[in-house]
Enzyme design. Sequence first.
Site, mmCIF file in Angstrom:
data_model
loop_
_atom_site.group_PDB
_atom_site.id
_atom_site.type_symbol
_atom_site.label_atom_id
_atom_site.label_comp_id
_atom_site.label_asym_id
_atom_site.label_seq_id
_atom_site.Cartn_x
_atom_site.Cartn_y
_atom_site.Cartn_z
ATOM 1 N N ASN A 9 -1.041 2.601 11.874
ATOM 2 C CA ASN A 9 -0.617 3.999 11.997
ATOM 3 C C ASN A 9 -1.343 4.800 10.915
ATOM 4 O OD1 ASN A 9 0.724 6.451 12.013
ATOM 5 N ND2 ASN A 9 2.676 5.622 11.263
ATOM 6 N N LYS A 11 -1.297 7.928 10.473
ATOM 7 C CA LYS A 11 -0.570 9.143 10.067
ATOM 8 C C LYS A 11 -1.533 10.341 10.045
ATOM 9 C CE LYS A 11 2.688 6.179 7.718
ATOM 10 N NZ LYS A 11 3.704 6.002 6.703
ATOM 11 N N HIS A 93 9.161 7.829 14.591
ATOM 12 C CA HIS A 93 8.833 7.391 13.231
ATOM 13 C C HIS A 93 9.749 8.123 12.239
ATOM 14 C CE1 HIS A 93 6.711 6.805 9.472
ATOM 15 N NE2 HIS A 93 6.117 5.768 10.040
ATOM 16 N N GLU A 95 9.207 9.508 9.542
ATOM 17 C CA GLU A 95 8.663 10.776 9.037
ATOM 18 C C GLU A 95 8.878 11.899 10.057
ATOM 19 O OE1 GLU A 95 4.809 9.174 8.108
ATOM 20 O OE2 GLU A 95 5.703 8.029 6.457
ATOM 21 N N GLY A 169 5.485 3.201 2.510
ATOM 22 C CA GLY A 169 4.605 3.822 1.525
ATOM 23 C C GLY A 169 5.054 3.662 0.086
HETATM 24 P P1 PGA Z 1 3.102 1.899 5.111
HETATM 25 O O1 PGA Z 1 3.620 2.748 6.370
HETATM 26 O O2 PGA Z 1 2.501 0.621 5.636
HETATM 27 O O3 PGA Z 1 2.087 2.770 4.450
HETATM 28 O O4 PGA Z 1 4.299 1.627 4.261
HETATM 29 C C1 PGA Z 1 4.177 2.107 7.485
HETATM 30 C C2 PGA Z 1 4.552 3.133 8.534
HETATM 31 O O5 PGA Z 1 5.090 4.188 8.184
HETATM 32 O O6 PGA Z 1 4.319 2.916 9.750
#
Ligand code: PGA
Length: 247
Positions: A9, A11, A93, A95, A169
């Site tokens: 992903n 983002k 997701h 977010e 993250g």
């Molecule tokens: P990350 O994000 O691997 O950077 O922790 C995972 C995600 O939000 O899909």
Amino acid sequence: MRRKLAAGNWKMNGLTDTLGQVKALTDAHPDPQVDLLLCPPATLIAQMAWARGTHALQIGGQNCHAAATGAHTGDIAATMLKDAGASHVIVGHSERRADHGETDADVAAKALAAHAAGLIAIICLGETLAQREAGKALAVVTAQLKGSLPAGATAANTVIAYEPVWAIGTGKVPTLDQIGEVHGTLRGALRDMMREAEGVRLLYGGSVKASNAAEIFSVADVDGALVGGASLKAEDFSPIITALENA
Ligand code: PGA
């Protein structure tokens, strides 16, 4: 048997000059033994579909609107993602749930639209730190699953991604026991909700990286990963893919 899935992903990261990562990744894994998926920003889907050539790499969107067309300025329909070359779309997701107030009902409606467009919906769920510390993680993810899974979901058109909000993250990862407990709970809940529960892939997501991938993939009912930061560069994503192939 469930075919394993390594999903990246990106983002809100990636301009056209990052498409070289696609060549690096497909060159490093000419014949992947797992399903391989990258979800770039929507602006790169068509170019990524072109860049992969005949490679088995699959491409996904990161969100879609619940409606097929209409007066929704700035939104993208699932049919448009499909038209651009996507086979998957991430919905719900954390977010999106946090930044755009998406509810379980919104997520279910988006997943339904994805299915109608012929896309595989990757439905994300996961508890916050406060919910985990209050001992509510299993109840929260079970309720999210029930609320976010649309009618007509099958093992072929739906993937579930468990992503604890506090692990995304942050470099923090649940213990293997905690991951196993949630994935086992989700599998059990799926059995109550649909006939094809055994075939649905359950991904773990949240700070997956080369150094922790193999142990995470050893956990029962972990069928792959949804990887954020470590999917941006082929050199970081590649060892995660290899760990999944060897799991
Ligand atoms: P990350 O994000 O691997 O950077 O922790 C995972 C995600 O939000 O899909």
